[in-house]
Design a protein around this motif. Structure first.
Motif, PDB file in Angstrom:
ATOM      1  N   GLU A  44       0.816  -1.211   0.000  1.00 54.69           N
ATOM      2  CA  GLU A  44       0.000   0.000   0.000  1.00 54.69           C
ATOM      3  C   GLU A  44       0.853   1.266   0.000  1.00 54.69           C
ATOM      4  O   GLU A  44       0.615   2.184  -0.778  1.00 54.69           O
ATOM      5  CB  GLU A  44      -0.910  -0.016   1.230  1.00 54.69           C
ATOM      6  N   PHE A  45       1.843   1.306   0.876  1.00 57.10           N
ATOM      7  CA  PHE A  45       2.684   2.501   0.941  1.00 57.10           C
ATOM      8  C   PHE A  45       3.449   2.697  -0.367  1.00 57.10           C
ATOM      9  O   PHE A  45       3.562   3.807  -0.875  1.00 57.10           O
ATOM     10  CB  PHE A  45       3.667   2.405   2.110  1.00 57.10           C
ATOM     11  N   ALA A  46       3.979   1.582  -0.891  1.00 54.65           N
ATOM     12  CA  ALA A  46       4.766   1.685  -2.121  1.00 54.65           C
ATOM     13  C   ALA A  46       3.891   2.158  -3.277  1.00 54.65           C
ATOM     14  O   ALA A  46       4.364   2.841  -4.186  1.00 54.65           O
ATOM     15  CB  ALA A  46       5.393   0.343  -2.457  1.00 54.65           C
ATOM     16  N   ARG A  47       2.628   1.827  -3.207  1.00 50.46           N
ATOM     17  CA  ARG A  47       1.755   2.141  -4.327  1.00 50.46           C
ATOM     18  C   ARG A  47       1.149   3.530  -4.238  1.00 50.46           C
ATOM     19  O   ARG A  47       0.954   4.200  -5.233  1.00 50.46           O
ATOM     20  CB  ARG A  47       0.626   1.108  -4.355  1.00 50.46           C
ATOM     21  N   TYR A  48       0.820   3.951  -3.022  1.00 50.81           N
ATOM     22  CA  TYR A  48       0.082   5.205  -2.899  1.00 50.81           C
ATOM     23  C   TYR A  48       0.838   6.312  -2.190  1.00 50.81           C
ATOM     24  O   TYR A  48       0.331   7.428  -2.065  1.00 50.81           O
ATOM     25  CB  TYR A  48      -1.241   4.958  -2.183  1.00 50.81           C
ATOM     26  N   ALA A  82       8.015   0.831  10.181  1.00 47.38           N
ATOM     27  CA  ALA A  82       8.266  -0.612  10.248  1.00 47.38           C
ATOM     28  C   ALA A  82       8.430  -1.185   8.843  1.00 47.38           C
ATOM     29  O   ALA A  82       9.305  -2.033   8.596  1.00 47.38           O
ATOM     30  CB  ALA A  82       7.114  -1.310  10.968  1.00 47.38           C
ATOM     31  N   VAL A  83       7.619  -0.709   7.930  1.00 49.68           N
ATOM     32  CA  VAL A  83       7.710  -1.170   6.548  1.00 49.68           C
ATOM     33  C   VAL A  83       9.071  -0.789   5.961  1.00 49.68           C
ATOM     34  O   VAL A  83       9.748  -1.593   5.327  1.00 49.68           O
ATOM     35  CB  VAL A  83       6.570  -0.555   5.706  1.00 49.68           C
ATOM     36  N   LEU A  84       9.447   0.456   6.211  1.00 46.09           N
ATOM     37  CA  LEU A  84      10.724   0.951   5.681  1.00 46.09           C
ATOM     38  C   LEU A  84      11.883   0.133   6.249  1.00 46.09           C
ATOM     39  O   LEU A  84      12.779  -0.309   5.524  1.00 46.09           O
ATOM     40  CB  LEU A  84      10.863   2.429   6.036  1.00 46.09           C
ATOM     41  N   ILE A 121      14.497  -4.681  -9.872  1.00 45.37           N
ATOM     42  CA  ILE A 121      13.409  -5.224 -10.684  1.00 45.37           C
ATOM     43  C   ILE A 121      12.484  -6.084  -9.835  1.00 45.37           C
ATOM     44  O   ILE A 121      11.257  -6.000  -9.938  1.00 45.37           O
ATOM     45  CB  ILE A 121      13.976  -6.060 -11.868  1.00 45.37           C
ATOM     46  N   ASP A 122      13.082  -6.897  -8.986  1.00 49.64           N
ATOM     47  CA  ASP A 122      12.280  -7.789  -8.148  1.00 49.64           C
ATOM     48  C   ASP A 122      11.558  -7.039  -7.031  1.00 49.64           C
ATOM     49  O   ASP A 122      10.567  -7.526  -6.491  1.00 49.64           O
ATOM     50  CB  ASP A 122      13.170  -8.875  -7.529  1.00 49.64           C
ATOM     51  N   HIS A 123      12.096  -5.901  -6.657  1.00 51.95           N
ATOM     52  CA  HIS A 123      11.526  -5.191  -5.508  1.00 51.95           C
ATOM     53  C   HIS A 123      11.246  -3.739  -5.822  1.00 51.95           C
ATOM     54  O   HIS A 123      11.831  -2.837  -5.215  1.00 51.95           O
ATOM     55  CB  HIS A 123      12.462  -5.315  -4.308  1.00 51.95           C
ATOM     56  N   PRO A 124      10.322  -3.514  -6.721  1.00 46.49           N
ATOM     57  CA  PRO A 124      10.008  -2.116  -7.033  1.00 46.49           C
ATOM     58  C   PRO A 124       9.506  -1.359  -5.805  1.00 46.49           C
ATOM     59  O   PRO A 124       9.657  -0.153  -5.706  1.00 46.49           O
ATOM     60  CB  PRO A 124       8.914  -2.242  -8.099  1.00 46.49           C
ATOM     61  N   GLU A 125       8.935  -2.105  -4.873  1.00 48.04           N
ATOM     62  CA  GLU A 125       8.437  -1.420  -3.681  1.00 48.04           C
ATOM     63  C   GLU A 125       9.595  -0.801  -2.880  1.00 48.04           C
ATOM     64  O   GLU A 125       9.402   0.186  -2.174  1.00 48.04           O
ATOM     65  CB  GLU A 125       7.650  -2.391  -2.797  1.00 48.04           C
ATOM     66  N   PHE A 126      10.771  -1.370  -3.017  1.00 49.13           N
ATOM     67  CA  PHE A 126      11.908  -0.789  -2.298  1.00 49.13           C
ATOM     68  C   PHE A 126      12.253   0.584  -2.877  1.00 49.13           C
ATOM     69  O   PHE A 126      12.443   1.559  -2.138  1.00 49.13           O
ATOM     70  CB  PHE A 126      13.121  -1.731  -2.380  1.00 49.13           C
ATOM     71  N   MET A 127      12.297   0.656  -4.198  1.00 50.08           N
ATOM     72  CA  MET A 127      12.555   1.962  -4.819  1.00 50.08           C
ATOM     73  C   MET A 127      11.463   2.954  -4.462  1.00 50.08           C
ATOM     74  O   MET A 127      11.731   4.118  -4.160  1.00 50.08           O
ATOM     75  CB  MET A 127      12.640   1.805  -6.336  1.00 50.08           C
ATOM     76  N   ALA A 128      10.249   2.482  -4.487  1.00 50.16           N
ATOM     77  CA  ALA A 128       9.133   3.374  -4.167  1.00 50.16           C
ATOM     78  C   ALA A 128       9.270   3.907  -2.748  1.00 50.16           C
ATOM     79  O   ALA A 128       9.062   5.104  -2.497  1.00 50.16           O
ATOM     80  CB  ALA A 128       7.810   2.634  -4.327  1.00 50.16           C
ATOM     81  N   LEU A 129       9.644   3.030  -1.834  1.00 47.52           N
ATOM     82  CA  LEU A 129       9.801   3.471  -0.449  1.00 47.52           C
ATOM     83  C   LEU A 129      10.927   4.489  -0.318  1.00 47.52           C
ATOM     84  O   LEU A 129      10.820   5.455   0.441  1.00 47.52           O
ATOM     85  CB  LEU A 129      10.043   2.266   0.460  1.00 47.52           C
ATOM     86  N   LEU A 130      12.004   4.269  -1.060  1.00 47.84           N
ATOM     87  CA  LEU A 130      13.090   5.252  -1.027  1.00 47.84           C
ATOM     88  C   LEU A 130      12.602   6.591  -1.570  1.00 47.84           C
ATOM     89  O   LEU A 130      12.878   7.651  -1.006  1.00 47.84           O
ATOM     90  CB  LEU A 130      14.277   4.772  -1.861  1.00 47.84           C
ATOM     91  N   GLU A 139      13.005  12.204   7.004  1.00 43.30           N
ATOM     92  CA  GLU A 139      12.788  12.594   8.394  1.00 43.30           C
ATOM     93  C   GLU A 139      12.419  11.411   9.282  1.00 43.30           C
ATOM     94  O   GLU A 139      12.786  11.369  10.454  1.00 43.30           O
ATOM     95  CB  GLU A 139      11.703  13.672   8.466  1.00 43.30           C
ATOM     96  N   LEU A 140      11.691  10.469   8.724  1.00 43.37           N
ATOM     97  CA  LEU A 140      11.337   9.313   9.538  1.00 43.37           C
ATOM     98  C   LEU A 140      12.516   8.367   9.676  1.00 43.37           C
ATOM     99  O   LEU A 140      12.726   7.774  10.725  1.00 43.37           O
ATOM    100  CB  LEU A 140      10.115   8.599   8.927  1.00 43.37           C
TER     101      LEU A 140
END
Lengths: 229, 229, 229, 229
Positions: A44-48, A82-84, A121-130, A139-140
């Motif tokens: 959810e976080f990575a997407r929105y 926690a997700v990060l 490529i395998d973890h686009p959510e990681f890039m999104a989180l960054l 800040e967090l």
DNA sequence: CATGAATGAGAATTCATTCAT
DNA sequence: GATGAATGAATTCTCATTCAT
């Protein structure tokens, strides 16, 4: 990127893989519930983004209710942190599988580039989180004791590879390992993180297989040519 | 960065510069009001993301009221799209000031790297907007006829520089201009876009002057060395 | 219905007919502007109700701007009242064309039913306005000196027709003209005013020509049979 | 009116009666909360129309808050549709108490007229809702599968009464039951729905007891006389 | 542990109305 | 007379969070 880093923390239940693996009711399964919450929240976080993420959706996706979310993790901000942290922990754990010291210097560099590329490529959510975290000026992340204490053994690893290469006469001297590390990450990151806008701009699907292969070849060649003596 | 692109469109009132230049009441100044709304929105979106941006804050920052925002631009989404298009228009306009064809190939490449680097430094909001847009899978950008119709004469410019370099025997052949273009952007982008998380990870201020100078030197050297025959 | 009434007021520019007749710019045409505003407002109020009507839409439909609307008519409530009064004025003016006294009693009654029926069909906005006004308990109508002073010469007309009919032995005695008047109006009104919900309920188009003809026949027969001695 | 229809659906908690009966806090009473919301909404919509109804007022009147309204019912439109369906359901349920088949034909018709008349008097909100829905061309009703699937055994009941009357020689033949049904409803509906404007026009209180009695008498007499052979 | 119901603060958006030209 | 711009007060709807069971 940020942390192709080795680290001792135990491997977390891996945010992506078994995401919707157990979306079952899960009555009386605290660990399972928490894991499903984390997986759903990561997506959810990575997407929105932070502001766009919805507690409701996370709870629903996790097959539980909002109350449990607060019970197990805390509020939205804590959940995001926690997700990060989970994302960082995961990449750190994955990095441990690389053993560059056993390879010839050029192969080691090529291997590193490939690994970075594939991980993104395998973890686009990681890039999104960054992206999200930088949007918020990290800040967090600054408040996270865990991540703050994270150094990158990768840099040392690169330094060693570079030194070996110079010694063997296959690399030129004077290349800073931190800069190289950032450059290698950047070559993959920009392409993949901005793949949607770039695809629009260039009018072609940069995620298609041939395009990906071409990109990887270009990156490896670019870096290795640049390291020639 | 998505579009270091030359384009014939007239230069927009430049989103960033005179941001809070005229935050005065400005009754009966439709153009000024609209410009101030755009400037405020650019800052707000870049800072808080699409979901986190607040219409109220934008209106206040623009020295007007919410109602005017809807009167002049439309809803939040349209406003965001206008901001995004404005950012693209601005970089395109700025790019026109580069005259790479008049420089020797190596100098031209160095000049391009420097420009990209400096533009990102001067316009962090542009990187932020790209981040945001990619977080949302460029779905809004796709709806923008303006940007979609934007081709990249810039790529041709790079291709010309590369060809000249090969001809003159200073560059190796076989380098794809699009890949190089993405690589050059990526080298700056990752460093600057993720400067907050990277600074936390490495424990030092990567935006300080010496660090910036070092990075620029590294990038120019990396690329030029890589292009050697 | 409410006022199949004769009245001395001058005939208003008739709300319906030349509605979009002159949607032209109309610079410096105060009378035309006002007429177009009234026509547009009539349609808007009849269509969306008092709360749902939009000043913006009325102005646009009238080919003018909101400011003019306030200039010429006043605020929304005054505008609505003007529309309502206009509608009453129009039906009153139209009623004058009936000359029941010259017809045989049964024909006079039939003529009256037909007229009411046709007027409602031609002026659905009149029924809508009555609906709206009753929804609001006729509170605005009560404030209208114009309409309040309106009595129904129709009632007297009906009374005369009934008396003639009784005299001639074709009608039974004891029928109250006011009640009959309301009944005649009600027979048409309910069918036409609620034609949308009734059509849904009964699953057929009650506004289609055969259905309309059938209804008119039924009504005339019902009333005339009821009046038999 | 629209649906003096018999139907097997279970009787709904009756929108009108215990309207403000339990305006108490009622924490943890989902059914009660929903019922109070429906009752308050029925009153609000009937009084102010769709556009004029206020979510805030409904919530307050229901002794809850806006949020609950969205939680239990959905948005304003859905709420309105639920109210409309509830109103239809209620009248259908009430109709079942009529047993016309057991009465002599003239008495059955008189009974039907009385019922219709009394139901409208007791439930002015039902007429108001019909008005509103027709103002909006029954667009929402069309989307309601519930109401759409509602046939009219009531029409059959009237047909049976008419047939029996013809058989017994007390009614003339050739009267269409649907037309009669609409006529009976219309005679009451117009008088009561437009009672406010009619009272203004005629300058007397048509809701006062003697006026009501007179009207009922007129209607029964009119219809029965019309049905004479 | 788990859950549906409840809530207040705040978000985007709309509206009738008025001002300055 | 006519017009685009401006405004503040609502209005609908959403959200993160907490309570009662």
């Amino acid at each position: 990127m940020d942390s192709l880093t080795d680290a001792p923390e135990p491997v977390q239940p891996a945010p992506t893989p078994n995401r919707a693996a157990t979306p079952a009711k899960a009555t009386r399964d605290p660990e399972g519930t928490r894991a499903r919450i984390m997986a759903a929240a990561t997506e959810e976080f990575a997407r929105y983004g932070l502001g766009g993420a919805r507690i409701d959706r996370i709870a629903e996706q996790a097959g539980t209710n909002k109350r449990m979310l607060y019970y197990h993790v805390g509020n939205k901000e804590e959940l995001y942190l926690a997700v990060l942290e989970g994302a960082y922990a995961h990449i750190r754990a994955t990095e441990r599988t690389l053993n560059l010291e056993k390879l010839a210097p050029p192969e080691a560099i090529a291997r590193l580039i490939e690994f970075t590329w594939q991980y993104f490529i395998d973890h686009p959510e990681f890039m999104a989180l960054l992206n999200i975290e930088n949007l918020h000026r990290a800040e967090l992340l600054k408040t996270s004791a865990h991540v703050q204490s994270m150094h990158s053994p990768f840099v040392q690893m690169i330094a060693d590879v570079l030194a070996r290469g110079v010694e063997q006469g296959v690399f030129r001297a004077g290349v800073d390992p931190v800069q190289l590390y950032i450059s290698i990450a950047g070559l993959s990151y920009f392409y993949l993180s901005n793949v949607h806008t770039l695809s629009v701009i260039f009018g072609r699907d940069l995620l298609a297989e041939p395009a990906r292969e071409e990109r990887l070849g270009h990156m490896v060649e670019l870096v290795l040519k640049a390291l020639r003596p």
